[in-house]
Write a protein that holds these residues in place. Structure first.
Motif, short mmCIF file in Angstrom:
data_model
loop_
_atom_site.label_atom_id
_atom_site.label_comp_id
_atom_site.label_asym_id
_atom_site.label_seq_id
_atom_site.Cartn_x
_atom_site.Cartn_y
_atom_site.Cartn_z
N ILE A 207 0.81 -1.27 0.03
CA ILE A 207 -0.13 0.02 0.07
C ILE A 207 0.66 1.28 0.18
N ARG A 208 0.39 2.21 -0.88
CA ARG A 208 1.21 3.55 -0.91
C ARG A 208 0.59 4.30 0.36
N VAL A 209 1.51 4.94 0.91
CA VAL A 209 1.09 5.95 1.98
C VAL A 209 1.89 7.26 1.72
N ILE A 210 1.49 8.31 2.56
CA ILE A 210 2.10 9.67 2.51
C ILE A 210 2.33 9.93 3.85
N ALA A 211 3.50 10.50 4.29
CA ALA A 211 3.92 10.82 5.36
C ALA A 211 3.56 12.24 5.75
N LYS B 277 -7.22 -5.93 4.83
CA LYS B 277 -6.46 -6.77 5.77
C LYS B 277 -5.45 -7.67 5.12
N GLY B 278 -4.27 -7.54 5.61
CA GLY B 278 -3.17 -8.37 5.02
C GLY B 278 -2.34 -7.37 4.11
N ASP B 279 -2.81 -6.16 3.80
CA ASP B 279 -1.87 -5.49 2.54
C ASP B 279 -0.72 -4.79 3.64
N TRP B 280 0.22 -4.58 3.44
CA TRP B 280 1.43 -4.12 3.81
C TRP B 280 2.06 -2.80 3.19
N ILE B 281 2.91 -2.17 4.27
CA ILE B 281 3.73 -1.00 3.81
C ILE B 281 5.03 -1.01 3.96
N ASP B 282 5.83 -0.63 2.89
CA ASP B 282 7.23 -0.61 2.73
C ASP B 282 7.48 0.79 3.52
N LEU B 283 8.10 0.81 4.53
CA LEU B 283 8.58 2.24 4.98
C LEU B 283 9.80 2.89 4.43
N ALA B 284 10.56 1.87 3.68
CA ALA B 284 11.90 2.56 2.81
C ALA B 284 11.42 2.94 1.37
N GLN B 285 10.17 2.52 1.16
CA GLN B 285 9.69 3.25 -0.31
C GLN B 285 8.59 4.03 -0.22
N ILE B 286 8.40 4.79 1.00
CA ILE B 286 7.29 5.74 1.08
C ILE B 286 7.45 6.59 -0.13
N ASN B 287 6.12 6.79 -0.91
CA ASN B 287 6.24 7.66 -2.12
C ASN B 287 6.23 9.24 -1.96
N SER B 288 5.74 9.90 -0.90
CA SER B 288 5.84 11.19 -0.84
C SER B 288 5.66 11.58 0.44
N VAL B 289 6.17 12.85 0.86
CA VAL B 289 6.05 13.59 2.38
C VAL B 289 5.47 14.75 2.17
N ASP B 290 4.47 15.17 2.81
CA ASP B 290 3.83 16.41 2.85
C ASP B 290 4.81 17.36 3.60
N THR B 291 5.72 18.19 2.90
CA THR B 291 6.59 18.88 3.57
C THR B 291 5.92 20.03 4.21
N GLY B 292 4.77 20.50 3.60
CA GLY B 292 4.24 21.94 4.21
C GLY B 292 3.81 21.67 5.70
N LEU B 293 3.47 20.38 6.06
CA LEU B 293 3.02 20.16 7.44
C LEU B 293 4.24 20.11 8.23
N VAL B 294 5.23 19.38 7.37
CA VAL B 294 6.48 19.21 8.38
C VAL B 294 7.05 20.72 8.65
N GLU B 295 7.02 21.51 7.56
CA GLU B 295 7.92 22.90 7.67
C GLU B 295 7.01 23.65 8.70
N LYS B 296 5.49 23.61 8.80
CA LYS B 296 4.94 24.47 9.64
C LYS B 296 5.36 23.85 11.21
N ALA B 297 5.43 22.62 11.21
CA ALA B 297 5.55 21.96 12.60
C ALA B 297 7.27 22.28 12.90
N LEU B 298 8.23 22.43 12.16
CA LEU B 298 9.25 22.67 12.41
C LEU B 298 9.58 24.15 12.76
#
Length: 451
Positions: free
Chosen positions: A4-8, A22-43
């Motif tokens: 499953i594709r996810v967005i951090a 149920k049973g689908d999985w997430i590969d954390l090393a291959q996360i497709n994208s990160v919402d940098t806006g939220l990160v930047e606001k938090a930072l």
């Protein structure tokens, strides 16, 4: 099952990018994208909070340090003020003491200065009086000198006017030849006055020898020697003319003749001392070198007569050693040339004498031949004369009285009478008479033979 594709969206939150079961999985090393806006606001929110905390801490520290520094400065200012007050008090005390000392010294010096001032004033008055007297004397002397100079100037001016009038009159009366001679006399006087004392052995005389080739001559020749070697020689020509002369000459018109005189008289330099072309800036400017037209030739005004001779002599003396060596080489060359010339003269003379002797010998032989021919003619004539004489003698021998009187009774009778008369005379007379008779007979015979 599938990946499953996810967005951090943040460091704590992942959002599914697609439906999952149920049973689908997430590969954390291959996360497709990160919402940098939220990160930047938090930072940004976190950084601002940290910054504000650090700023408050720094401000508090700064206020503590400032208060501490202000307290130290106030203490130092208070200490400085105390030191300043003590120094001012000490300086004022010292100043008051010095002022008191100076007042005492000034009081003592004023009286001395007053005395010194009075002395200086007295000396000054005396000096001023002395200078005033000297000034008055100098003024009177200057007045006398001025009057004397003025009188002398007026006398000299009058004398100059008289001289100008005299020379104008003299110039009007002088011929062109006399004007030229006056310039020659001027130059001769300058030489004798200024150069003769330093050049006692120099030759400076009129050029009186007219050239056979050109029929002309210069005005003056200057020569000087050092240690027997002639190191300089100059041919001078002086030219002047009257102001009212109709035909004005130019300096250049005399260059060619001057150069010819220089070469014929064997002079090194040629100098034209000229008063011609009086308005020429070129000739009025000083010594003019015209060597580009004729070698070693200069044109000068009379005032440069002495300087030019001095300059040429000094320049020539610098090369005197070279000229000595040249003179030695020239003398050696002259000896060789004289030997060759004498040998050539001997050969030429010998050839001439041989030719003349040959011509005389040929003439003598020709004359001998002519004489022999003439003598042969005389011999033939003499031989012809001898033959005629021989024939005449034969005729004379054949001539007798008998042959003459043959057929002539008259002559026969006369000879017979003459013969009988001779017989009667004396023997001596008879002989003489016979001789005379024989001579007469011979004469008669010759006449008879001739006829």
């Amino acid at each position: 099952m599938k990946q499953i594709r996810v967005i951090a969206e943040s460091k704590n939150k992942l959002v599914l990018d697609e439906d999952a079961q149920k049973g689908d999985w997430i590969d954390l090393a291959q996360i497709n994208s990160v919402d940098t806006g939220l990160v930047e606001k938090a930072l940004a929110a976190g950084a601002d909070k940290v910054y504000q905390e650090k700023l408050r801490a720094a401000k508090s520290e700064f206020e503590l340090q400032s208060q501490k520094r202000i307290a130290e400065l106030n203490a130092r200012i208070s200490s400085f003020e105390n030191e300043k007050k003590l120094a001012v008090a000490e300086a004022l005390s010292k100043k008051d003491s010095e002022i008191s000392d100076l007042k005492q010294k000034l009081a003592a010096g004023e009286s001395q200065s007053q005395l010194q001032l009075q002395k200086v004033q007295s000396e000054k008055n005396l000096e001023l009086q002395k200078l005033s007297n000297q000034l008055e004397n100098a003024a009177s002397k200057a007045k006398l000198n001025e009057d004397s100079l003025k009188q002398n100037f007026e006398n000299q001016l009058k004398l100059k006017d008289e001289q100008i009038a005299y020379y104008k009159d003299l110039k009007a009366k002088m011929s062109t030849k006399m004007i030229g001679e006056s310039l020659e006399v001027h130059c001769k006087t300058l030489f004798e006055q200024y150069l003769r004392p330093v050049m006692p052995n120099a030759y400076f005389e009129k050029d009186n020898e007219v050239s056979r080739a050109s029929g002309s001559k210069g005005d003056f020749i200057f020569r000087d020697k050092a240690d027997g070697v002639e190191y300089i020689s100059i041919m001078f020509e002086m030219k002047n003319e009257a102001d009212e002369t109709a035909t004005k000459h130019t300096n250049e018109s005399f260059f060619k003749e001057l150069d010819k005189d220089r070469r014929e008289k064997k002079c090194e330099y040629a100098v034209l001392v000229s008063l011609l072309e009086k308005d020429s800036e070129l000739y009025n400017g000083g010594i003019v070198d015209v060597s580009h037209k004729f070698p070693k030739m200069y044109v000068i005004r009379p005032q440069f007569f002495i300087p030019l001779i001095t300059l040429l002599c000094n320049a020539a003396k610098n090369s005197l050693e070279w000229q000595r060596q040249l003179e030695v080489a020239k003398n050696q060359s002259i000896d060789i040339t004289n030997f060759e010339s004498r040998l050539s003269e001997f050969k030429s003379g010998f050839d001439k004498n041989y030719r003349l002797a040959s011509e005389k010998f040929a003439t003598a032989i020709d004359e001998i031949d002519k004489t022999i021919d003439h003598l042969n003619k005389i011999k033939a004539a003499l031989i012809g004369s001898e033959n005629n004489l021989r024939l005449a003698n034969n005729k004379a021998e054949d001539l007798t009285i008998k042959s003459l009187t043959r057929g002539n009774p008259t002559m026969t009778e006369k000879f017979a009478a003459l013969k009988s008369q001779d017989a009667k005379t004396l023997p001596g007379a008879k002989g003489k008479s016979s001789a005379n008779g024989a001579a007469a007979s011979s004469d008669s015979g010759e006449q008879g033979g001739l006829f």
